[in-house]
Design a protein around this motif. Sequence first.
Motif, PDB file in Angstrom:
ATOM      1  N   ASP A   8      -4.035   2.908   6.849  1.00 24.66           N
ATOM      2  CA  ASP A   8      -5.101   3.914   6.932  1.00 24.66           C
ATOM      3  C   ASP A   8      -4.561   5.211   7.523  1.00 24.66           C
ATOM      4  O   ASP A   8      -4.943   6.310   7.102  1.00 24.66           O
ATOM      5  N   ARG A  53       0.839  -1.202   0.000  1.00 22.06           N
ATOM      6  CA  ARG A  53       0.000   0.000   0.000  1.00 22.06           C
ATOM      7  C   ARG A  53       0.870   1.246   0.000  1.00 22.06           C
ATOM      8  O   ARG A  53       1.279   1.736   1.054  1.00 22.06           O
ATOM      9  N   ASP A  91      -2.936  -2.927   8.340  1.00 18.45           N
ATOM     10  CA  ASP A  91      -4.216  -2.313   7.993  1.00 18.45           C
ATOM     11  C   ASP A  91      -4.320  -0.949   8.693  1.00 18.45           C
ATOM     12  O   ASP A  91      -4.677   0.064   8.073  1.00 18.45           O
TER      13      ASP A  91
END
Length: 392
Positions: free
Chosen positions: A279, A110, A275
């Motif tokens: 974010d 990511r 995760d």
Amino acid sequence: MRTIVALPGDGIGKVVLPEAIRLLNAAGFIAEYVWGDIGWEFWRNEGNPLPQRTIDLIEKHKIALFGAITSKPKDKAAEELKPELRDKGYVYFSPIVALRQHFNLDICIRPCISFKGNPLNFIRKKIDGSYEEPFVNAVIFRQNTEGLYAGVEWTNPPEVVRKALETHPKMKAFANVPGEELAISTRIVTKKASERIIRSAFEYARKYNYKSVTLCEKPNVLRETSGMMLKIAREISKEYPEIQLWDTNIDAQMMWLTKNPEDYGVIVAENMFGDIISDGFAGLIGGLGFACSANIGEEVAVFEPTHGSAPKYEKLKPSIVNPIAMFMSAIMMLEHIGENDIADKIKKAIAKVIEEGKVRTYDMLKLKGGPDVIELGAATTQQMTDAVISKL
Ligand code: NAI
Ligand code: MG
């Protein structure tokens, strides 16, 4: 010609994926798209949100672009099943989690890299002005199949689990907590998967000249799982002398990434921590409308925006959601298959649109989403795509 499996899914997934394909076509990427069924509609009508025919398509073509799915708790999902399918024993599961597990897409990447001129950039908070672009340049490597999200959990655990608890001095007290009063979620970490994610992080850092890899865990408390990952990271880091290994605790990391996001390069973590961190960084680069991701296994790779199906915007016409996260995911796909020139071309076009600042979706204007945002100057999803295409 290359074949890409297109999995729109639910809600805004059905909006942003076709826009990404429109952009890919305009940029000269030559491919055939085959559309795969996934999501709520297939749960409701077939009792399976990830039909076997979709798995077969991905198995065959190896590369998929995915929009987003809607996921709901089991009891809510059961209520929405078509009446004739109820009482047939169907149990809802998240199709994207299932995809990651079925194809062992254990490496989730990511990137959170800020664009110059995004008004939501964290840059606006730095008043000294002496930063280099991109100010936030972090790439999170999230272990995608194990950890706390592995799905190994029970309410009222079976006897064999209770027996195992009894054998452990610290866990003994929990073994006799009656029935439904006891719930357990396990954090499973294997050496093999940890080595794969940590090595991938170091390889990426080497390839793209990042000076550090940060292992973000909590080894002082999670001694076994985080402890194992730290040990492996220290071992692997010896093979990459030009890259520093930093280790941080997840809680402190959230503070540091808010305070000094520019310090971090590649970050690697277990599933849930990855995760959370991703974010956190996504917020610094403008939010979910900018956050892209890749799920990579040994054979199959699935590229998707980090955001979900945003059901409240599903029915809004014209659509107002930001397609950039989906575009950036498509760019990751292009880079994965070696189409670097087209990837660069699209990335530069997006950067130009953002820096110019004439076309901004509602999230880039810090507006609350709703039908009135267009009157307030927000671009529609299609207008954003058109703007990027015009800069190719
Ligand atoms: P969400 O990511 O769908 O939306 C949260 C909020 O973020 C939205 O209300 C909107 O304000 C903003 N947002 C998201 N994407 C945006 C975009 N492209 N442009 C502008 N603003 C955007 O998360 P939420 O509301 O928690 O979940 C909705 C559904 O999506 C749930 O059913 C959830 O289970 C599912 N979900 C699916 C994921 C996936 O497909 N990988 C990931 C996360 C949630
Ligand atoms: Mg998330």
